[in-house]
Every structure is written in structure tokens, then in C-alpha cells.
Design an enzyme around this catalytic site. Structure first.
Site, PDB file in Angstrom:
ATOM      1  N   SER A 254      37.997  10.512  -9.899  1.00  0.00           N
ATOM      2  CA  SER A 254      38.050  11.090 -11.240  1.00  0.00           C
ATOM      3  C   SER A 254      36.789  10.692 -11.987  1.00  0.00           C
ATOM      4  O   SER A 254      36.364   9.531 -11.928  1.00  0.00           O
ATOM      5  CB  SER A 254      39.299  10.605 -11.981  1.00  0.00           C
ATOM      6  OG  SER A 254      39.464  11.341 -13.179  1.00  0.00           O
ATOM      7  N   GLU A 255      36.190  11.636 -12.685  1.00  0.00           N
ATOM      8  CA  GLU A 255      34.881  11.426 -13.314  1.00  0.00           C
ATOM      9  C   GLU A 255      34.894  10.270 -14.311  1.00  0.00           C
ATOM     10  O   GLU A 255      33.853   9.679 -14.607  1.00  0.00           O
ATOM     11  CB  GLU A 255      34.420  12.705 -14.014  1.00  0.00           C
ATOM     12  CG  GLU A 255      35.312  13.112 -15.186  1.00  0.00           C
ATOM     13  CD  GLU A 255      34.960  14.471 -15.760  1.00  0.00           C
ATOM     14  OE1 GLU A 255      34.311  15.271 -15.069  1.00  0.00           O
ATOM     15  OE2 GLU A 255      35.350  14.748 -16.918  1.00  0.00           O
TER      16      GLU A 255
END
Lengths: 234, 228, 234, 228
Positions: free
Chosen positions: A60-61
């Protein structure tokens, strides 16, 4: 898994996939052992429907590797959310890191795959998913341009047509680009389509849908793969 | 199938190393040097190697042995000469090894650039010195900076403290040094660790090198003192 | 603290400081609360002679903040060494980090001070400390250029003259530069000298040394500070 | 004298904030947002602010309240519009707030550049898009890259989990996000934490933000759920 809904107003004998089913079909096709980013929208749903028997590490960024499915409501932690700001969990082996490292992973080509949403995809793989161009509303790019430029492969997860019924798979993106020529595969609510040098190749269609019907909802010319299959989600 | 990056021995860890490879080797002084992996490369017979490492080896083992074997044609480092760097010193004096001297911060930042998808960066380090010769100099807000380019490798040999089967790593004290940034910059990151722990055993807040940067892990329980 | 040794062959009535005493004098003058890098050579000795009553955080280029003094021989840890590859300890509050972060601290201007060794220092603050220019021997730059370019202040710790008796404080460095115009203060075995816009200003001299004697061993013209003191190490 | 970066309250933490300041604010979505510090800035009355933050605030408190006050003239962010970003949306529609939209990876990398002494870097992100308009594009090894410049701030407001009196920080899960990189990039880094621990209590291997990057720490034990 939510129930597929019948299409309305198209008079066609096929059933569209739900958003979760689109995510599930993409999840099923991710190679075992991959490191995969899930972008905002339909892609983050994939964390909830990962296939059994494979070990895939979700990125996840916002600084997470090893994202797990959504927690039960009682187990929600406001410090543990994904790119779509939904509550998630961390799998054993997961890790947290600063944003700049999260994007070093992305830009540095360390991700095997990124699953992204789209406003438009062109036949040559151009992706537009950050601004509608409507100047009344502020645009939002998030990590989309970094992911599009950096991941080894880009898969798009999207409805096949807009709410108004217009094609989202187009000859040329009319909306501002996120990145040129990056999309490799498109998962929609009615088909799975590969972007190849020879053009768009239909790999899967939902039962009851014909290539002619699909072509009507798609601007660039489509070819049916010799080994095409019915798009059925487990 | 469970992801399992743990390989049985050093030979399996360095399998695939070939003539002409560029190899990053972690360590600063004698701390954090993956001596077993270096000897694995030595045993592989691979030659015409380019080594990227802060120092150029001391004593008779580890990097000094690799350099002494004559298989390193070029070294990129910040501080080659130390007490005991006789192997390197002799080859250098004889013109048998090429040296690219890089300031230590530029060395580690060039690795990070390679691993982070950055194609070049401007640093104040080295401006006005011999080490900036031939490099583009550009002024930003009244100060000069040198353009430096990413530094990649085919292999990174890294020493860490603990790993799990996904390849998550933690290090020990100042033996961390270049390990985490070399792990970013190589096509194949190979790690020797003192301990393998079950998946989920490491604190996710304290993992230094996340699994995504690591390809192979080998457990070396013989933690002997090398002559380096 | 080692004993100061008498100079020989100069017929002068003064005693030079030991390397440890040079380090101690510099340590005494570091402002309380500073974050300070210790470079290879005499500077790393300072960790062993930090003044009581001040809290100064020592940085080592190989990824340590909070460096403490050398350990007893039995407590040596091969994973815990400083820039000079000497065994050190970690103080409570100390931390370890990757090399690229160690140099982000350096280049990013986060260090109040760096103490460095020198082959030559010029009157304008030019520093040469990485290569003798002798092509038979490989040069070694280490972190010197990063420190010289990045720390807010640079103090040099060095013998006043070379082993051959030649000045190390010169009009123009004959050796290749580490960085131009960065040195702010010079601690030698006989004096403490500030590099100012108006030239070199002598702040301290060892007892018995005259300005004339010091000038003979120093190329650029020296001015004696109005408030100069005897260089005495506690 | 012992180093002590701990200040007694929010007012002391944000003391010195002034009109025209550029302020970085940590957080991604509702995780890791230093709401108490933001309200401290709001209470200070400082205006003509530039805010650098991933999002542009939601609900009625925190960044949304600061934007709603009309004191933010400009925001640099990657993703301003979210469910509940009404305060920002209204000001944007009315032309009352300037927006610089920056891709998220470029945003964090520009912060790191500022904090690491890098004057500019070439990134592949945004090439061929509107967000690269007017920026230098340069080809390295056959691929185009955009030159991006460092992003600095007068203040960084950061939320962390634990701190000690030197200012060492650890974070909680994905609330870490931009905190550690903003701490590098600001002249004054101000942190609100849930817990203060004695010096030496933190594992030196697990400290995420080393003390050198932190200027002030305030303990907020009222960890209420904000309307954001």
C-alpha cells in the site's frame, strides 16, 4: 462475495460483475509470490478476496507491505488503513515504512504489478485516471503517476463503460494522461482484455456476452483470443 | 505456495554469479562484511568483476582474498586504503585494478537513486574538487552542485542479523551500514544472516529492509572472526 | 590524558599537545546540545574526552548517533565501530541507521559541527584532507567531502606542521581540495586559530609559544585576538 | 545541560509560527494527522500560510478547520479531494485557495531531497502528463525523466507514537506515512506524541526518526477521535 446484478436497459442476456468480483478475478490471475500494489478504488477490494493457496504480498502506497483483509469492525485501528482510507490488517511478515520508501519501492521497479482504477484506457495502453478535466473540481493524482511509471506491470480494474454508457476503453484518451502506454491488462465488469502490440485481445467475456456486443461498448478494435474463456469468478 | 527465500548454503546463495558481474558488498571496516558470501563468489571462479564497497578489504580473507585472486578488475569505493589493505595496495600500485573513488555520501546516495528509480541527482559534495572533474555542475539558488548518476549492481552481497522466509531483515548496530541501501540497488540481493526467525516474529515497526528488496537468504551459524 | 611532550630541535620553551589533548580542547569548545560528527583520525578520539556537564550528541558516518567512549576490551563488539574503525559504545538515546540516512544528515545540513583531520588548510578555509597526490598510493576520500560540504561548521584537528616540519596551514593548498572555504576553526598541537573574513586569528597558544614562533610555522599572516588565552587542556 | 526537546503544551510547541509560513503536516487520510498541533496553529492566528500535506482535510476539524478559517492561501498536495473535503472543495471552487498538485512519490521525494541536501533529482513520474508541464525533461539511457526540486518548510507538524527527550521517534503502523520524511525537510520539526519514554528506553535499532531531525515534542494524552 456480492451477487452479480443483471444489466438493465441493454436488452442483453448477460450479467455484469460486481466491483468485488472484478477485484476477485484480477486477484485470481496474480502470479503466486508476486509483490503487488493495490490502488484506490476497486483494486483495494482485492485484499479481501485473495485466492487461497497462493502467497502474494500486497503493498500500500501509504507505507505497508503485507496488507491483509479488512478487520472485523471491533478490530479496526485508525492507524491501519489502505490507499482508499479503508481499514485493513497486517499479515505476519508485513512491515511499515515511511512514504518516501514506499515510493522508492514503486518508482524503483520493485513491484511486480500494480492494480489501478481508470477513467479511460486507450488501445495503446495509455492511462487516464487522475482528473476528469472538470475545472470546478480539484484533481487528485495520489500515487497513480508513480505507480504507472514504476511498477513492472499495470493492470486496470474498471467498469467497462461510464455511468452514461460511454466507452472507457477508447481510441485516444480525451482526459489528461496519467502515463502513456503502461496498461497491460484490463479487468472490467464484463471482460478481461490484454493490451498487446497487435491491439486489444479479449481473453474473457461474461457468459452471454458476444464479441459484437463488447465491441459496441469499446472504441478500439477487439480481437478474440483463440483460447478465450468465459469470465466466471470463483 | 509459501514464499521461501531461504537457500541451503553459500553455493546456492551465489548461484548464477558470472564473469563481468558488478557486485555490491556491504560493510564498513570489519563490521557488516558478508565474508562467507564473498568466499562463495571466490569459489565460483567468476572473474572480471566490478566490486562496489566502501573499503577495499584488509588482511588475507574476505574482499582482500577476492582482490588478491586477481578476479576484480575494478573497484568503486570511498576509502580503499587502510591498515592491512596490502592486497589492494599491491594490485593498485601494479596498475592491475581500476579504482573509481566516490565520496561516501555520494556512493550511498547513488545506490539509493538506482533503487528508487531516480535517474540522477544534484549534490553539493565534491564541487570544486578533482572528484567532480568531467561532471556536470549546475547552480541552484546560488550554490553549485554536481550531477551524479545511479549506481546499480547485478548482485548485492549483504550481511544482516536476522531474516524470515519472506526476506525481511534487521541488522546489528553499525554493521547495518550499506546493507539496506545496497539491497535496493541490485538486481539480485543475497543476504547472509546469523539467525532465521519464523514469519511474523519480527516487529513490523522495526524491520529495516522490507522483504521486497531481498531475493535469497542463507543462514551462517559459524560466525567466526575472519582475518579482515 | 597522555602527557604532553617537549618539542625537540626547535629550541623553544613550549610543549606540544598530544593528539588526545588536541581532541580534548576541541571537545571542550563544542557548544552544549550540539550534534557533532567526528571524522577519521584525531577527531574520533574526542569521544573519549567529552567534557562533563554538557550533553553533546556524536554522529558517526557509518550510521550512529549517540556515540560513546571506547569500551573496555572485554566489552568490544565487532558490530560497533566508528569512522576510524575503532571500537565505540552507544549512549542511551543513541540510534543506528543506514549509510544513506547517515549522509542525508550530513549533506542536509543537520549537523551543527564536523571535526575533521587535515593535510593542509589554507588561510581562506580551503581544506585538503583526502589525497597526498602521490600516485603510488591510492587516495581515500571517505565521508570528508560530504562533511565538508554539508555540516554547518567545520573544525579541523591536526598537527601544526608536517613530520618534516613544513606548515600545514598554508597560503594556498598544494594538495587537491576536499572543499573550498569551509574551515571555521583550526585546533593544532600548539594553537587554536579562527578562520575569519579578515584572515587567521589566533585564539589560543600553548604556554611559552610566541606569536612570532607560531607565525614561522604558519604560512598565512596571523593576527592575535585581543582576548587570546593560553592553550591549556583541562 | 541535558538536551530536552519536550515542551509543556501545544502553544509552546507551535510558538513562533508566523504569517506567510510554509507548514508541512503529516498524515494520510485520517492516520497520523497531528490535529492538536494544527489547532495550535489555528489558535495562533497565523495567516497567509502554505500547507504541504498529502490530503486537504476532511470533516470540520484539523486541516479542514485551518483551511476553513481562510488562513491557508496555498496547498501543495497529491490528493486534495476526498469524501468530506467540503472545506477545501468550497474554497477551491471559489478560487480562494491555490493548489499545487504533486504526484505522491514526487511529493515525498522532494521532501527527502530538501532534507538530504539534494538540489534536484530526475524522476520518471509524470513524464508526458500535465503535471510535468513547464518542467525540464531529460533523457537518461533512453528514457525521459522530469527534474524535480526540493520541497522545504518552515515548520513540520508531525504525529508520532513515542518520543524521548532527545526527540527520537517511533510511529504507529501506517500513521508513520509522511512523518519521518517531513521531519527531515523542515527548519523546525514539531511532534505530538501519545507517549514520552525515558532516554534509552527505545531500541536503538528500531528508532525511525533519529533525534537530530526533531526540535520540539509535546505529549498529547487526550487521543480523542477528531471529526476528520
Amino acid at each position: 462475495m456480492s451477487t452479480a446484478v443483471s444489466t438493465s436497459g441493454q436488452g442483453a442476456g448477460f450479467t455484469k460483475l460486481s466491483r468485488l468480483q472484478i477485484a476477485r478475478r484480477a486477484a485470481e490471475m496474480i502470479p503466486d509470490g508476486s509483490f503487488v500494489n493495490l490502488g484506490i478504488g476497486i483494486p483495494t477490494l482485492a485484499a479481501n478476496v485473495m485466492p487461497e493457496g497462493k502467497e502474494i504480498v500486497l503493498h500500500s502506497e501509504n507505507g505497508i507491505l503485507g496488507v491483509g483483509p479488512a478487520p472485523a469492525e471491533a478490530d479496526r485501528d485508525r492507524d491501519l488503513i489502505n490507499a482508499s482510507k479503508e481499514y485493513v490488517t497486517l499479515r505476519p511478515g508485513g512491515s511499515f515504512f515511511v512514504h518516501s520508501d514506499a515510493f522508492a519501492m514503486i518508482r524503483g521497479g520493485h513491484l511486480d504489478l500494480a492494480l489501478l482504477g481508470a477513467f479511460q484506457v486507450a488501445g495503446n495502453g495509455d492511462l487516464a485516471n487522475w482528473t476528469t478535466g472538470d475545472r470546478r473540481f480539484p484533481p487528485g493524482v495520489g500515487g497513480a503517476m508513480d505507480l504507472a511509471a514504476g511498477a513492472k506491470g499495470i493492470w486496470v480494474l474498471t467498469d467497462h463503460v461510464t455511468k452514461k454508457g460511454e466507452p472507457k476503453i477508447v481510441n485516444t484518451c480525451s482526459l489528461p494522461l496519467t502515463a502513456p502506454g503502461v496498461v497491460k491488462r484490463i479487468f472490467t465488469d464484463i471482460a478481461v482484455i490484454d493490451v498487446t502490440e497487435g491491439g486489444l485481445v479479449v481473453r474473457e467475456m461474461v457468459p452471454g456476452l458476444t464479441l459484437e456486443q463488447l465491441q459496441e461498448m469499446t472504441e478500439p478494435p477487439l480481437t478474440l483470443a483463440d483460447d478465450w474463456k468465459e469470465l466466471v469468478v470463483a | 505456495m509459501p514464499i521461501d527465500k531461504i537457500v541451503p548454503d553459500v553455493a546456492a546463495a551465489v548461484a548464477g554469479v558470472k564473469d563481468g558481474d558488478t557486485i555490491m558488498i556491504s560493510g564498513f571496516g570489519f563490521a557488516g562484511v558478508p565474508n562467507d558470501l564473498i568466499h562463495g563468489v571466490l569459489d565460483s571462479g567468476a572473474k572480471d568483476l566490478t566490486v562496489i564497497s566502501n573499503n577495499a578489504g584488509t588482511g588475507t580473507e574476505g574482499l582482500a582474498a577476492l582482490i588478491g585472486s586477481g578476479r576484480v578488475k575494478r573497484i568503486i569505493c570511498s576509502y580503499p586504503r587502510s591498515k592491512g589493505s596490502d592486497q589492494f595496495d599491491a594490485r593498485y600500485a601494479a596498475g592491475e585494478i581500476e579504482l573509481e573513488l566516490v565520496p561516501q555520501g555520494t556512493l550511498s546516495e547513488r545506490m539509493r537513486a538506482a533503487g528508487a528509480g531516480v535517474a540522477g541527482f544534484y549534490t553539493p559534495t565534491g564541487v570544486g574538487t578533482d572528484l567532480a572533474e568531467g561532471k556536470e555542475v549546475r547552480n541552484f539558488e546560488g550554490r553549485d552542485y554536481v550531477l551524479e548518476l545511479p549506481l546499480r549492481a547485478d548482485l548485492a552481497l549483504v550481511q544482516a542479523y536476522k531474516a524470515d522466509r519472506w526476506g525481511n531483515l534487521i541488522y546489528s548496530k553499525a554493521a547495518r551500514n550499506f546493507g539496506p541501501v545496497m539491497a535496493l540497488a541490485a538486481d539480485l540481493t543475497i543476504v547472509q544472516v546469523r539467525e532465521i526467525v519464523p514469519l511474523g516474529d519480527m516487529d513490523p515497526e522495526a524491520i529495516v529492509t522490507p522483504s521486497i528488496f531481498v531475493d535469497r537468504v542463507v543462514h551462517i551459524d559459524n560466525d567466526r572472526e575472519w582475518d579482515i
